[in-house]
Each structure stands twice: as C-alpha cells, then as structure tokens.
Design a protein around this motif. Structure first.
Motif, PDB file in Angstrom:
ATOM      1  N   VAL A  47       0.863  -1.183   0.000  1.00 29.02           N
ATOM      2  CA  VAL A  47       0.000   0.000   0.000  1.00 29.02           C
ATOM      3  C   VAL A  47       0.901   1.236   0.000  1.00 29.02           C
ATOM      4  O   VAL A  47       1.901   1.277   0.741  1.00 29.02           O
ATOM      5  N   SER A  48       0.570   2.226  -0.832  1.00 29.87           N
ATOM      6  CA  SER A  48       1.349   3.460  -0.857  1.00 29.87           C
ATOM      7  C   SER A  48       0.418   4.666  -0.978  1.00 29.87           C
ATOM      8  O   SER A  48      -0.654   4.594  -1.592  1.00 29.87           O
ATOM      9  N   PHE A  49       0.848   5.777  -0.378  1.00 32.96           N
ATOM     10  CA  PHE A  49       0.121   7.051  -0.411  1.00 32.96           C
ATOM     11  C   PHE A  49       1.106   8.139  -0.795  1.00 32.96           C
ATOM     12  O   PHE A  49       2.247   8.157  -0.310  1.00 32.96           O
ATOM     13  N   GLN A  50       0.684   9.058  -1.653  1.00 30.21           N
ATOM     14  CA  GLN A  50       1.575  10.137  -2.085  1.00 30.21           C
ATOM     15  C   GLN A  50       0.803  11.435  -2.273  1.00 30.21           C
ATOM     16  O   GLN A  50      -0.294  11.443  -2.828  1.00 30.21           O
ATOM     17  N   TRP A  51       1.397  12.524  -1.776  1.00 31.63           N
ATOM     18  CA  TRP A  51       0.854  13.870  -1.976  1.00 31.63           C
ATOM     19  C   TRP A  51       1.950  14.739  -2.590  1.00 31.63           C
ATOM     20  O   TRP A  51       3.073  14.804  -2.073  1.00 31.63           O
ATOM     21  N   VAL A  52       1.622  15.393  -3.699  1.00 26.55           N
ATOM     22  CA  VAL A  52       2.556  16.265  -4.411  1.00 26.55           C
ATOM     23  C   VAL A  52       1.950  17.663  -4.478  1.00 26.55           C
ATOM     24  O   VAL A  52       0.807  17.837  -4.929  1.00 26.55           O
ATOM     25  N   HIS A  53       2.735  18.646  -4.034  1.00 25.35           N
ATOM     26  CA  HIS A  53       2.301  20.051  -4.066  1.00 25.35           C
ATOM     27  C   HIS A  53       3.308  20.854  -4.880  1.00 25.35           C
ATOM     28  O   HIS A  53       4.510  20.822  -4.613  1.00 25.35           O
ATOM     29  N   ARG A  54       2.807  21.558  -5.888  1.00 27.39           N
ATOM     30  CA  ARG A  54       3.647  22.399  -6.736  1.00 27.39           C
ATOM     31  C   ARG A  54       3.374  23.866  -6.407  1.00 27.39           C
ATOM     32  O   ARG A  54       2.225  24.325  -6.471  1.00 27.39           O
ATOM     33  N   ALA A  55       4.462  24.584  -6.097  1.00 29.39           N
ATOM     34  CA  ALA A  55       4.346  26.001  -5.746  1.00 29.39           C
ATOM     35  C   ALA A  55       4.995  26.855  -6.838  1.00 29.39           C
ATOM     36  O   ALA A  55       5.610  26.350  -7.778  1.00 29.39           O
ATOM     37  N   LYS A  56       4.873  28.154  -6.702  1.00 26.16           N
ATOM     38  CA  LYS A  56       5.452  29.067  -7.669  1.00 26.16           C
ATOM     39  C   LYS A  56       6.981  29.031  -7.605  1.00 26.16           C
ATOM     40  O   LYS A  56       7.569  28.682  -6.590  1.00 26.16           O
ATOM     41  N   GLY A  57       7.596  29.426  -8.701  1.00 25.93           N
ATOM     42  CA  GLY A  57       9.055  29.513  -8.734  1.00 25.93           C
ATOM     43  C   GLY A  57       9.750  28.191  -8.956  1.00 25.93           C
ATOM     44  O   GLY A  57      10.966  28.096  -8.752  1.00 25.93           O
ATOM     45  N   GLY A  58       9.021  27.130  -9.338  1.00 26.69           N
ATOM     46  CA  GLY A  58       9.654  25.844  -9.606  1.00 26.69           C
ATOM     47  C   GLY A  58       9.833  24.956  -8.389  1.00 26.69           C
ATOM     48  O   GLY A  58      10.585  23.979  -8.458  1.00 26.69           O
ATOM     49  N   TRP A  59       9.154  25.248  -7.288  1.00 28.48           N
ATOM     50  CA  TRP A  59       9.279  24.426  -6.077  1.00 28.48           C
ATOM     51  C   TRP A  59       8.230  23.309  -6.090  1.00 28.48           C
ATOM     52  O   TRP A  59       7.092  23.508  -6.512  1.00 28.48           O
ATOM     53  N   LYS A  60       8.630  22.138  -5.595  1.00 33.36           N
ATOM     54  CA  LYS A  60       7.717  20.992  -5.506  1.00 33.36           C
ATOM     55  C   LYS A  60       7.994  20.219  -4.225  1.00 33.36           C
ATOM     56  O   LYS A  60       9.145  19.917  -3.901  1.00 33.36           O
ATOM     57  N   THR A  61       6.941  19.883  -3.499  1.00 31.11           N
ATOM     58  CA  THR A  61       7.040  19.117  -2.254  1.00 31.11           C
ATOM     59  C   THR A  61       6.327  17.782  -2.431  1.00 31.11           C
ATOM     60  O   THR A  61       5.192  17.741  -2.909  1.00 31.11           O
ATOM     61  N   THR A  62       7.001  16.705  -2.023  1.00 35.32           N
ATOM     62  CA  THR A  62       6.431  15.367  -2.140  1.00 35.32           C
ATOM     63  C   THR A  62       6.478  14.668  -0.786  1.00 35.32           C
ATOM     64  O   THR A  62       7.525  14.638  -0.139  1.00 35.32           O
ATOM     65  N   VAL A  63       5.337  14.129  -0.378  1.00 31.02           N
ATOM     66  CA  VAL A  63       5.239  13.329   0.848  1.00 31.02           C
ATOM     67  C   VAL A  63       4.692  11.969   0.447  1.00 31.02           C
ATOM     68  O   VAL A  63       3.654  11.883  -0.219  1.00 31.02           O
ATOM     69  N   LYS A  64       5.382  10.909   0.868  1.00 33.60           N
ATOM     70  CA  LYS A  64       4.993   9.563   0.428  1.00 33.60           C
ATOM     71  C   LYS A  64       5.132   8.580   1.582  1.00 33.60           C
ATOM     72  O   LYS A  64       6.088   8.647   2.357  1.00 33.60           O
ATOM     73  N   GLY A  65       4.186   7.658   1.678  1.00 34.93           N
ATOM     74  CA  GLY A  65       4.227   6.588   2.666  1.00 34.93           C
ATOM     75  C   GLY A  65       4.015   5.248   1.987  1.00 34.93           C
ATOM     76  O   GLY A  65       3.193   5.123   1.072  1.00 34.93           O
ATOM     77  N   VAL A  66       4.775   4.232   2.421  1.00 31.58           N
ATOM     78  CA  VAL A  66       4.720   2.906   1.803  1.00 31.58           C
ATOM     79  C   VAL A  66       4.703   1.844   2.900  1.00 31.58           C
ATOM     80  O   VAL A  66       5.436   1.959   3.897  1.00 31.58           O
ATOM     81  N   HIS A  67       3.879   0.817   2.698  1.00 30.91           N
ATOM     82  CA  HIS A  67       3.877  -0.352   3.578  1.00 30.91           C
ATOM     83  C   HIS A  67       3.826  -1.605   2.712  1.00 30.91           C
ATOM     84  O   HIS A  67       3.000  -1.711   1.799  1.00 30.91           O
ATOM     85  N   THR A  68       4.724  -2.554   2.974  1.00 27.11           N
ATOM     86  CA  THR A  68       4.723  -3.832   2.265  1.00 27.11           C
ATOM     87  C   THR A  68       4.785  -4.964   3.279  1.00 27.11           C
ATOM     88  O   THR A  68       5.379  -4.833   4.355  1.00 27.11           O
ATOM     89  N   ASP A  69       4.153  -6.085   2.908  1.00 27.20           N
ATOM     90  CA  ASP A  69       4.048  -7.244   3.799  1.00 27.20           C
ATOM     91  C   ASP A  69       4.215  -8.506   2.956  1.00 27.20           C
ATOM     92  O   ASP A  69       3.399  -8.785   2.078  1.00 27.20           O
ATOM     93  N   TYR A  70       5.303  -9.253   3.220  1.00 28.53           N
ATOM     94  CA  TYR A  70       5.606 -10.473   2.471  1.00 28.53           C
ATOM     95  C   TYR A  70       5.635 -11.654   3.427  1.00 28.53           C
ATOM     96  O   TYR A  70       6.248 -11.581   4.493  1.00 28.53           O
ATOM     97  N   ASP A  71       4.937 -12.748   3.052  1.00 28.73           N
ATOM     98  CA  ASP A  71       4.864 -13.940   3.903  1.00 28.73           C
ATOM     99  C   ASP A  71       5.030 -15.175   3.030  1.00 28.73           C
ATOM    100  O   ASP A  71       4.297 -15.362   2.053  1.00 28.73           O
ATOM    101  N   PHE A  72       6.016 -16.006   3.396  1.00 30.61           N
ATOM    102  CA  PHE A  72       6.309 -17.218   2.636  1.00 30.61           C
ATOM    103  C   PHE A  72       6.349 -18.406   3.596  1.00 30.61           C
ATOM    104  O   PHE A  72       6.935 -18.320   4.683  1.00 30.61           O
ATOM    105  N   TYR A  73       5.730 -19.523   3.189  1.00 28.34           N
ATOM    106  CA  TYR A  73       5.756 -20.737   4.005  1.00 28.34           C
ATOM    107  C   TYR A  73       5.882 -21.948   3.089  1.00 28.34           C
ATOM    108  O   TYR A  73       5.206 -22.036   2.055  1.00 28.34           O
ATOM    109  N   TYR A  74       6.737 -22.899   3.489  1.00 28.53           N
ATOM    110  CA  TYR A  74       6.939 -24.133   2.726  1.00 28.53           C
ATOM    111  C   TYR A  74       7.175 -25.282   3.696  1.00 28.53           C
ATOM    112  O   TYR A  74       7.895 -25.123   4.694  1.00 28.53           O
ATOM    113  N   ASP A  75       6.557 -26.444   3.433  1.00 28.16           N
ATOM    114  CA  ASP A  75       6.845 -27.641   4.221  1.00 28.16           C
ATOM    115  C   ASP A  75       6.837 -28.857   3.307  1.00 28.16           C
ATOM    116  O   ASP A  75       6.252 -28.844   2.214  1.00 28.16           O
TER     117      ASP A  75
END
Length: 294
Positions: A47-75
């Motif tokens: 799951v990922s979330f991202q917010w991008v804000h563009r301001a005057k003068g060529g400025w850009k702010t990025t905030v991002k969150g990521v969560h990953t969950d991996y599960d492996f089982y073998y017998d």
C-alpha cells in the motif's frame, strides 16, 4: 491506483497490490515404496500514499508513505510407505515487513534542471525459521528475527536529459540507528552527445541493499530449494554492498539502435548458510565477495 486533484497545484494518489500463490504436489515411488508431499504458499501486500504540491518559482514538495508485507511458508514430508513413518520432514517460513516515509523538496530554477533534497525513514522487520529432521534427528534448526530503523538523507542534481553535455549526480547517506553504522551511496552519471544520433556516457556509483538473500547450501539435498531473505547491516549479517563502473555508447543510424555497454561490478557481503552437513557448525553465516564483468 487512484489519483485525485483537489486543486491545480496538488495531487493525491493511493495505490495498492495484493498477490497470493500456492503450490502443492505429491510424488509416489512404487519401487522403493516412498512418497513425498510438498506445500508452498506466498502472499504479498503493498500500500502506498503520495501527496505532491507544486508552488510558484519551480518548487515541488512530495510526501509519500509505503507499507509492504511479504509472507512465505513451505513444508515437506517424505514418508516410508512400508511402515507409514515419516523419514524426512521440514518447513521454512520467511516474513518481511517494511514501512517507509519519504519527504522530498525539489527546485527547478530553469527548464529541465532539477535540484532535490530529502529524508527517508525505513523500518524493517525480517523473520525466518528453518527446521528439518531425518529419522527424528534434527539436521537444521535456524531462527532469526531482526528489526531496525534506517534514516536516510539524500540529494540529487540533474541537468537537461536532452542537453549536449549533461550530469546526474547524487548522494544517499544511510544511518542504521540500532547498530550506529553509516553507509554512503554516491552516484554520478555523465554524458556527451557527439552528434544528434550518437551519445557516449559513463556512470559510477556505490549501492547498499539491506534486505538480501541468504544462499542456503543443503547437505541433505531434500525438499525444494527456496530463497531465504534476511536483514543485513550488522556484525552478524553484513549488508550487501556493491560498486559499479559503466561506460557506453548509443548510436541511432536511421531506424537502427546500436547500444554498447561495458561494466565492472564488485560485490561485498554475500552471505550463505550451510545446513545438513556433519562437519559444519549450525547457524554459521559464511561471507563472500564477488566480481562481475560484462
């Protein structure tokens, strides 16, 4: 993936993926009266979330969150059908939990140039358990559970990709809070366009991978070989570090593309685990290095 623009300067996006796979088989050998049963399950969620804000003068702010969950089982279960008794049994489980937060501030003072600085917080939780026995005698019994946070500061300067002479340079500084270790990852990419259809380039960099594969050498030679993922960056399990140098040339004569690349890569921190051998200590991690030319 979903995207939403609440204003002309803001963009919010949400993405997710779910993966699940299972495998089962059963093999019967009537000559030696033995059977083998294998069962494998893999699940992956992101799951990922991202917010991008563009301001005057060529400025850009990025905030991002990521969560990953991996599960492996073998017998597996290898059974002697003459007495219906399991000769060899075992299982392997591997889980990876990863959380990330990215804060990036970018500035483009003029067209096709970009300066950016940022901070990344990463939390790793990696667990694996390995157990095997033959005739009720244990041949492998390994458990490893590791958790730590990684703090990363990074910066990057990139020129116009279509310019005659260009540069893309950056630096990542990783701090392992638990083990108080710093890893540096400098990178540089240079190119020169000799003609409109002919470009030469060179790049070099250092790279660090903290979640890496532990190569298992199975002396019992039973079961299906599957990877084990571990968490490096500590005295017991070093992080996988590599240094790479590459030069190349790209030529576009008409509708053809001729691409020639030469590279050298050095690997440090390759880890292996030997199980099922009588003359090898259990749980001992063996380290190695590697060299790749291509």
């Amino acid at each position: 993936k979903l995207s939403y623009r609440p204003t002309t300067k803001d963009e919010i996006s949400l993405a997710t993926f779910i993966y699940s796979n299972s495998f089962q088989d059963s093999i019967f050998n009537s000559i030696i009266q033995r059977s083998q049963t294998d069962s494998m399950e893999t699940q992956n969620l992101g799951v990922s979330f991202q917010w991008v804000h563009r301001a005057k003068g060529g400025w850009k702010t990025t905030v991002k969150g990521v969560h990953t969950d991996y599960d492996f089982y073998y017998d597996f279960d290898i059974r002697d059908l003459r007495n219906n008794r399991p000769d060899e049994v075992g299982f392997k489980r591997n889980t990876i939990r990863e959380n990330q937060i990215h804060l990036i501030q970018s500035y483009s003072p003029r067209e096709n140039w970009d300066f950016s600085v940022g901070y990344q917080w990463t939390q790793y939780q990696v667990f694996y358990e390995l157990d095997r026995s033959r005739n009720s005698i244990s041949t492998a019994d390994e458990v490893l559970d590791q958790t730590y946070a990684l703090h990363t500061l990074f910066t990057r300067i990139q020129s116009d990709p279509e310019a005659r002479i260009g540069i893309d340079i950056g630096l990542r500084t990783n701090y392992n809070h638990k083990n108080m270790v710093i890893f540096l990852e400098p990178r540089v990419h240079l190119w020169y366009r000799i003609l409109n259809r002919w470009r030469v380039h060179a790049q070099a960099g250092s790279y660090v991978q903290f979640v890496n594969q532990l190569l298992e050498f199975n002396g019992d030679n039973i079961g299906i070989p599957t990877p084990i993922w571990t968490l490096g960056g500590n005295p017991t399990l070093p992080a996988l570090q590599s240094s790479q140098i590459q030069i190349g040339s790209i030529w576009n004569p008409g509708s053809w593309v001729i691409d020639i690349q030469l590279y050298s890569r050095t690997l440090r921190g390759l880890n292996s685990l030997a199980t099922g051998f009588e003359n090898v200590r259990r749980g001992e991690i063996i380290r190695g290095d590697g060299q790749i030319l291509g």
